[in-house]
Design an enzyme around this catalytic site. Structure first.
Site, PDB file in Angstrom:
ATOM      1  N   ASP A   1      36.129  28.042 -25.395  1.00 15.48           N
ATOM      2  CA  ASP A   1      35.483  26.740 -25.510  1.00 15.48           C
ATOM      3  C   ASP A   1      35.641  25.940 -24.226  1.00 15.48           C
ATOM      4  OD1 ASP A   1      34.227  24.643 -27.274  1.00 15.48           O
ATOM      5  OD2 ASP A   1      36.064  23.598 -26.702  1.00 15.48           O
TER       6      ASP A   1
ATOM      7  N   GLU B   1      31.790  29.407 -23.089  1.00 14.64           N
ATOM      8  CA  GLU B   1      30.913  28.393 -23.673  1.00 14.64           C
ATOM      9  C   GLU B   1      30.715  27.284 -22.654  1.00 14.64           C
ATOM     10  OE1 GLU B   1      30.161  24.564 -25.927  1.00 14.64           O
ATOM     11  OE2 GLU B   1      32.004  25.135 -24.896  1.00 14.64           O
TER      12      GLU B   1
END
Length: 648
Positions: free
Chosen positions: A283, A325
């Site tokens: 992330d 991401e």
């Protein structure tokens, strides 16, 4: 490159751990030696001048080795099979779905019973949105992790996750979970110890005695959530310090300038690998390195850090791929695959966020010129890496593609984005969409878009009006958008609920922990009575589910769809139609998409410019055979239609 002292050092370390480097552990030993020089070089680039550099490097060798020792035999066998199959994740056999476990079926213990649902659809890869412990009400959707190794009680237990993974493996299904590298919850053990005055743990974060350095940082740092969380630092009264909190005040940014932090987080990464995770979603990697005087995003050291992680994973758990991401500008996204000598040696996957956004642009305008202007950058993805392709996900839709892409299409960037925000926000008079603007910046008026695939395609309004023609149009738009993503190459990722047309879920407004964040409108709570409608002929749910099922089936039947860097965009000579060729050996597939609400006319010449001109084309979608006409004749594409035409 051979490095005698380094290799001898690693050799001795492995022997001390009683590894059989000439026998059963030889493959691991070979991998370690093959990657040792790159590992050392990357580590030195980041930490060579740190006072604990050598001590932590020795600990790093042990961390990698211990992860291998702990890796179950079944996973080591799976690693070998994946490697023998080449780059396993480039296959056209993989189709994914992303979901929130609690909103999908309650908890992890209920998930195995839903595997038949995925099998019926054709999905064989699941992305479980954050499931590790995070504080209720201050979780940021699970991205404020307070324990990286404990499944949150809301979802079940670690044993439930392991049971699910075992059953998925038996069904030859893949699993992806998230790791939040940039920050922890302020209730994580490390943060609690920092608050208690432990200097070692305060060094895990960016902590300062006064506002001098925070102010210096903030001069160049953009605000991520200007409405909900202005500023990038938070005062901590327990220790009378300021801590960096780029996202929310309860998310403390980790300080990767400290090699101890890197080693601790790598240990968590390898813990996930040994749970059997096939793809690890990293992330917000754009934020993981900070320097005063910069935006603290997309810095070169962030890429070095990711390359170092990739080397470590390649040694200890080569069957696990990494997804970065990075929802950033198109040119920046490509850097997360690695550049220069590190090309294809950083992240294995990235989200094709640019393609997703320009598809929504084309749907709103009926004009594909912005979409086409973006392709020059998207096509630069190196071979051996892949995209996650998607129309919707848990997040908002950003309009961050660059101004020149809009200008090259003949539009004014400011006015164009304003139109898109009004169109999908549902305030434009001709818009059938039902969405909302997210994270509006009052200074710049920048904003992103929330809303489900179905609602943004007009299904919510059409159902409310009970307008059959509008319903049919909305369904066609949904399938058009999915088809573009499914056949581009990469791994298509459905967002749960989209496979049968869920519209916006407004129940989030009743939850104080969610009501401030309108992204929850497109994160539905699944009603399994509604899902049962997929078996009722003629229902909206059945129409969308069956069509999505057919798209997945076709994708698996067409080997040219594997991500072999074999896509070529066509010059269509029609601003409403986008098209590309997917080729493999002598096989060609022409994929055509009409984004207009009217029939579009395509000169047959557009399909004759590349190689041997086709004479007969078979459309895999409609099961129709077409005879290719003369250059002054036209192929007529119905409104919001698509065609998968194989040259016969």
């Amino acid at each position: 490159m051979y490095n005698y002292s380094l290799h001898q050092h690693i050799n001795q370390s492995l022997l001390k751990m009683e590894l059989d480097i000439t026998g059963k552990d030889n493959l691991f030993y070979t991998r370690f030696m093959a990657n040792a020089s790159a590992l050392r070089s990357l580590y030195t680039d980041l930490y060579g001048s740190h006072q604990k550099a050598e001590e932590v490097f020795n600990a790093l060798i042990n961390t990698i080795s211990q992860a291998y020792i702990n890796r179950p035999d079944a996973l080591q066998k799976a690693d070998l099979i994946k490697q023998q199959n080449g780059i396993w994740f480039l296959s056209n056999d993989i189709t994914g779905m992303s979901l929130y476990v609690d909103r999908f079926c309650g908890n992890l213990a209920n998930m195995p019973a839903k595997l038949d649902y995925f099998k019926e659809l054709g999905v064989n890869f699941l992305h479980l949105m954050p499931i590790f412990e995070s504080p209720q009400g201050e979780s940021d959707g699970g991205y404020a992790v307070s324990n990286f190794r404990k499944v949150d009680d809301r979802f079940g237990t670690l044993e439930d996750l392991q049971t699910l993974k075992a059953k998925m493996s038996a069904e030859q299904m893949y699993l992806m979970v998230d790791i939040v590298l940039n920050h922890t919850s302020y209730r994580h053990e490390w943060a609690e110890k920092a608050k208690g005055g432990d200097k070692n743990y305060q060094d895990y974060f960016y902590m300062f005695d006064d506002r001098s350095l925070p102010d210096a940082y903030e001069k160049a740092m953009p605000e991520i959530f200007p409405e909900a969380a202005p500023g990038s630092f938070t005062y901590v009264p327990e220790c009378n310090k300021w801590v960096m909190t780029v996202f929310h005040n309860y998310q403390w940014d980790l300080n990767y300038k400290n090699p101890v932090v890197f080693n601790a987080m790598l240990d968590n990464i390898l813990f996930y690998a040994n749970l059997g995770i096939d793809i690890l979603r990293i992330d917000a990697p754009a934020f993981i390195w900070k320097e005063v005087g910069t935006s603290c995003q997309n810095l070169p050291q962030a890429h070095t850090l990711l390359q170092l992680i990739k080397q470590c994973v390649q040694i200890a758990a080569p069957g696990m791929a990494l997804l970065g991401e990075a929802i950033v500008a198109p040119k920046e996204i490509l850097k997360y695959f690695g550049t220069g000598l590190a090309t294809a040696k950083e992240c294995d996957f990235a989200y094709n966020a640019t393609q997703m956004a320009v598809q929504w642009d084309a749907l709103a305008t009926g004009d594909v010129r912005v979409l086409m202007a973006a392709q020059e950058e998207v096509l630069k993805k190196p071979y051996g890496t892949s995209w996650i392709t998607y129309t919707r996900c848990h997040d908002d839709i950003g309009l961050g593609y660059e101004d020149y892409m809009i200008s090259d299409a003949g539009f004014n960037p400011y006015e164009h984005r304003k139109f898109l925000k009004e169109y999908y926000g549902g305030t434009h008079p001709v818009s059938p969409a039902t969405g909302a603007l997210f994270s509006v910046n009052p200074k710049t008026q920048d904003a992103r878009i929330s809303g489900s695939l179905a609602s943004l395609c007009g299904l919510e309004k059409a159902l409310a009006a009970n307008h059959e023609t509008a319903i049919n149009t909305a369904v066609q738009k949904i399938l058009l958008m999915q088809a573009v993503s499914f056949f581009l190459g990469g791994v298509p990722m459905l967002f749960y609920g989209d496979e049968l047309g869920y519209t916006n879920d407004y129940s989030y407004l009743e939850d104080p922990g969610k009501s401030y964040d309108n992204r929850w409108m497109h994160r539905p709570v699944i009603d399994w009575n509604k899902n049962d409608q997929i078996h009722i002929e003629g229902s909206i749910e059945q129409r969308i589910f069956t069509a999505t099922q057919q798209l997945i089936k076709l994708r698996k039947q067409l080997p040219m769809i594997a991500d072999n860097k074999n896509i070529h965009w066509l010059n269509i000579y029609n601003i409403h139609v986008a098209g590309y060729i997917r080729a493999l050996n002598e096989k060609k597939l022409f994929c055509l998409y009409n984004f207009s609400n009217r029939a579009s006319y395509l000169t047959w010449y557009a399909l004759k410019e590349h190689g041997i001109p086709p004479t007969v084309l078979f459309d895999h979608w409609s099961k129709t055979t077409y005879t290719v006409g003369r250059d002054d004749e036209y192929f007529i594409l119905a409104p919001y239609s698509f065609y998968l035409l194989e040259q016969m």
